[in-house]
Motif scaffolding. Sequence first.
Motif: not given
Length: 336
Positions: A252-279
């Motif tokens: 309601k305040i910022r109509p582009t907030s939906i796409i903004d959040i998606i683009h922010s999520g796309e730019q997030l990166s995980v530090h190389e020292n962080v252990r992620l689950p192995v499939k």
Amino acid sequence: MPVECSAGCGKNAVLKRPKTGDALCKDCFFWAFEIEVHNTITNGRLFRPGSTVAIAASGGKDSTVLAYILKLLNERHQYGLKLVLLSVDEGITGYRDDSLETVKQNCMEYEMPLKILSYEELYGWTMDAIVKEVGRSNNCTFCGVFRRQALERGASLLKVDCVATGHNADDIAETVLMNILRGDIARLQRCVAIVTESEDAIPRCKPLKYAYEKEIVMYAYFKRLTYFSTECVFAPNAYRGHARAFLKDLEKIRPTSIIDIIHSGEQLSVHENVRLPVKGKCSRCGFISSQAVCKPCTLLEGLNKGLPRLGIIKTSRAIRARQDAERARPVPTLDF
């Protein structure tokens, strides 16, 4: 006073796009919406010519629009795809049984084969029965986990090359917010991916990733598509509902907030020292899992043992609960 279409076609506008603020006539809106989905498909390289694609069909607006527009674009741009509908019957009386009737109607209208799998045949439980066991506070956890694996099982049975889901921009932005609030780094990385795939798993893609929910509703309305609009009877208690309400306030305040959040999520990166689950593969069912025993098998074990919270609590507590249940079992005695 009539407003002229922003595309300059000379017609009067009938709607204002929430995403861009453009006032468009129906035809120009259809063209803009369809070309955006086509660009999402081509830029993301979602499909290969000759592939068989299963559309995850629930009968709701998203999956109905997805089925309609994939058929349309497949014919218009000659993708060379074979499209089939794949539905999951969770066993929710008064909701899924009605929505599946819509899916069957779409099956006939769009001339696509349909495969329906049920929780009862896969797991021996319906969602109605699960809710009786666990209550309404955690039922969406069971449903979401079982549904994801049910789609994977269905895709394997159909031998498809890809599963297309109806996740829209609102869904993905909500998921980003939920994973941030939970501190779930692994899922935060996966939720914004337009294609999710693992070794030995059938890829899933999101052709409607950048399509706003409001525009999907308008597209379905002006195209007069048949879809089921009733909300799941168990959904009001879902955690996602709080993220959705927060997102709507932001929009309601910022109509582009939906796409903004998606683009922010796309730019997030995980530090190389962080252990992620192995499939890997679940030791019980053989499907993809980051644990020795996958979440669906853990949840199912809890239900069958009368310990419905077994798959919800932390792993260490779950192990203790499993051991306590084994010790509490009566020891068989022999009568002489």
